[in-house]
Write an enzyme that holds these catalytic residues in place. Structure first.
Site, mmCIF file in Angstrom:
data_model
loop_
_atom_site.group_PDB
_atom_site.id
_atom_site.type_symbol
_atom_site.label_atom_id
_atom_site.label_comp_id
_atom_site.label_asym_id
_atom_site.label_seq_id
_atom_site.Cartn_x
_atom_site.Cartn_y
_atom_site.Cartn_z
ATOM 1 N N HIS A 1 0.830 -1.218 0.000
ATOM 2 C CA HIS A 1 0.000 0.000 0.000
ATOM 3 C C HIS A 1 0.862 1.265 0.000
ATOM 4 O O HIS A 1 0.445 2.303 0.507
ATOM 5 C CB HIS A 1 -0.955 0.051 1.206
ATOM 6 C CG HIS A 1 -1.736 -1.200 1.421
ATOM 7 N ND1 HIS A 1 -3.010 -1.372 0.938
ATOM 8 C CD2 HIS A 1 -1.417 -2.357 2.056
ATOM 9 C CE1 HIS A 1 -3.452 -2.586 1.276
ATOM 10 N NE2 HIS A 1 -2.492 -3.201 1.952
ATOM 11 N N SER B 1 14.379 22.167 -15.802
ATOM 12 C CA SER B 1 13.137 22.897 -16.022
ATOM 13 C C SER B 1 13.482 24.215 -16.708
ATOM 14 O O SER B 1 14.547 24.785 -16.483
ATOM 15 C CB SER B 1 12.469 23.155 -14.672
ATOM 16 O OG SER B 1 11.693 24.329 -14.725
ATOM 17 N N LYS C 1 15.700 22.382 -10.702
ATOM 18 C CA LYS C 1 15.037 21.104 -10.992
ATOM 19 C C LYS C 1 15.911 20.117 -11.771
ATOM 20 O O LYS C 1 16.674 20.501 -12.640
ATOM 21 C CB LYS C 1 13.764 21.340 -11.820
ATOM 22 C CG LYS C 1 12.621 22.005 -11.096
ATOM 23 C CD LYS C 1 12.032 21.174 -9.971
ATOM 24 C CE LYS C 1 11.325 19.909 -10.405
ATOM 25 N NZ LYS C 1 10.086 20.177 -11.112
ATOM 26 N N GLU D 1 9.615 8.770 -16.780
ATOM 27 C CA GLU D 1 8.244 9.268 -17.007
ATOM 28 C C GLU D 1 7.771 8.918 -18.417
ATOM 29 O O GLU D 1 6.623 8.507 -18.625
ATOM 30 C CB GLU D 1 8.193 10.782 -16.807
ATOM 31 C CG GLU D 1 8.259 11.182 -15.346
ATOM 32 C CD GLU D 1 8.368 12.699 -15.187
ATOM 33 O OE1 GLU D 1 7.495 13.260 -14.527
ATOM 34 O OE2 GLU D 1 9.306 13.304 -15.726
#
Ligand code: ARG
Length: 463
Positions: free
Chosen positions: A156, A277, A283, A290
């Site tokens: 979980h 970024s 970043k 992804e």
């Protein structure tokens, strides 16, 4: 220029028809398979004395030079030719003259495309299989070196029990092994020759499908022509196999994304595979995992799309089937580049052992071990032991400590039956190594699993 099938037509095709009907812009991907199939067919026609040996040789010579033309980018693709089969046949006639018109004896584009596409599927399956094996090797190398490094095992997405990082990677190795086996089974199931079925009903010529089958490396010819020209199960098989493999890649990617976040910091993705970024200078984004996760959606779409194309088709060939190719080409290309980059990302991944081990001290990972201790050493029934441990967890939370950090006095405040030995059970490393049942996370057992996969790799036929 007249179409090769123009005999019964009074008018030429509209240019819109050409654009709508043609598959040439994408099925040119099949040129190698198409030429290999035609060469085998020309040999068979001569062997069976359907055409002369000298004619067969002329045809083969023409086909070989067409292959060179396409290889070198010199071939002119014109959508008026409709598809790769017609484009090559037309060029053959241009190159070798009248004799080229004999090649299409005893075959149809229906068995021709079924052959080309099946060959493409089988070859691609073999290539993907090799790439999966390379990824397994990379993962296994990392796993073997990290069988003592503890990370919180989760259910979980909550801390559950301590496991080691090698053990975690071995779960993905197990998945990729099944993917290799899925490809093996689809190769075996579809290794049958479609050529020679002609349009749908076979051919009155004395063709030799067994010869063709050997020549093209199949196990044997398919059984029923009507099925063969309309069967696209082989394409669905590879789309499914790729979908499952991409799902596994996507799950691993999801973990990489989580693990490289500030919340975890378990791993650092090499700068080569991360991006910045445009506005936030600090970043470092995990774009590669992804995209691997995102591309999985496309690959699923290709599977659903072909299943839907096939579901209402009466026997035998229908032009709808032409819609089978782009999705397969796309899925094959997608998984190939995905496996290539995943291997590099994993090979260059920095593993932050200290952060992994620090994270194990959050979430009372050895709670089950205290309960087991109470059962085994204090003869307390499990349900009651579970309750006592729950109280110990609440106590530790109050003290802002991990359960494994409580001392004996504190534990005895919860239950006086708890003895010194309990402290050993609560140690995270002991908790992990206690799970030494077959398939468990104890370091010794994890190393045995590594050995298992090494032996499996050694016994594989690669290529
Ligand atoms: N381009 C067609 C396809 O991809 C080849 C088969 C055409 N057969 C036919 N009877 N029109 O399916």
């Amino acid at each position: 220029m007249q179409k090769l099938w123009a005999g019964r037509f009074q008018e030429g095709a509209s240019s819109l028809l050409d654009e709508f009907n043609a598959s040439l812009l994408f099925d040119r991907e099949l040129y190698k398979e198409d030429i290999a199939g035609s060469i085998a067919h020309a040999k068979m026609l001569a062997k069976q004395e359907i055409i002369k040996e000298s004619e067969s040789k002329e045809i083969i010579r023409g086909l070989e030079s067409i292959k060179t033309e396409i290889d070198c980018g010199e071939f002119i693709f014109d959508i008026a030719d409709e598809d790769i089969h017609m484009a090559i046949e037309k060029r053959l006639i241009e190159l070798v003259g009248e004799v080229g018109k004999k090649l299409h004896t005893a075959r149809s584009r229906n068995d021709q495309v079924a052959l080309d596409f099946r060959l493409y599927t089988l070859n691609s399956s073999k290539e993907i299989r090799v790439q999966l094996i390379e990824n397994i090797k990379t993962l296994l190398e990392i796993a073997s070196k990290n069988c003592e490094v503890m990370i919180p095992g989760m259910t979980h997405l909550q801390h559950a029990q301590p496991i080691n990082f090698g053990f975690h990677l071995l779960a993905y190795i197990s998945m990729f092994k099944r993917d290799v086996e899925r490809l093996d089974s689809l190769i075996e199931r579809n290794n049958y020759l479609p050529l020679g079925c002609a349009a749908l009903a076979g051919t009155p010529y004395n063709s030799d499908r067994d010869f063709l089958s050997k020549e093209l490396g199949f196990k044997e010819p398919t059984i029923n022509c009507l099925d063969t020209v309309s069967d696209r199960d082989f394409a669905l098989d590879i789309l499914f196999a790729i979908s499952v493999a991409m799902m596994h890649i996507s799950r691993l990617s999801e973990e990489l994304i989580l693990w490289s976040s500030y919340e975890f910091r378990f791993v650092t993705i090499d700068d080569k595979y991360a991006t910045g970024s445009s506005i936030m200078p600090q970043k470092k984004n995990p774009d590669v995992p992804e995209l691997l996760r995102g591309k999985t959606g496309r690959v699923y779409g290709n599977l659903i799309s072909l299943l839907t194309v096939m579901k209402g088709l009466p026997l035998a060939y229908n032009k709808d089937t032409q819609e089978d190719k782009e999705g397969v080409f796309d899925s094959v290309k997608t998984i190939k580049i995905s496996l290539k980059i995943l291997k590099e990302v994993m090979a260059t991944l920095r593993i932050n052992k200290e952060n992994m081990e620090r994270a194990c001290k959050i979430g009372h990972l050895s709670a089950t071990d205290l309960a087991d201790y109470l059962v085994q050493k204090c003869s307390i029934p499990f349900r009651e032991a579970h309750f006592i441990t729950g109280k110990a967890v609440a106590y530790a939370e109050k003290k802002e400590k991990d359960l494994s950090e409580l001392d004996l006095e504190e534990l005895q405040e919860v239950d006086s039956r708890i003895k010194k030995e309990a402290l050993e059970s609560l140690k995270l490393i002991n908790s992990m190594n206690a799970r030494d049942s077959k398939g468990g996370t104890a370091t010794k057992e994890t190393l045995r699993q590594c050995e298992y996969f090494k032996r499996w790799l050694e016994g594989l036929e690669v290529g």
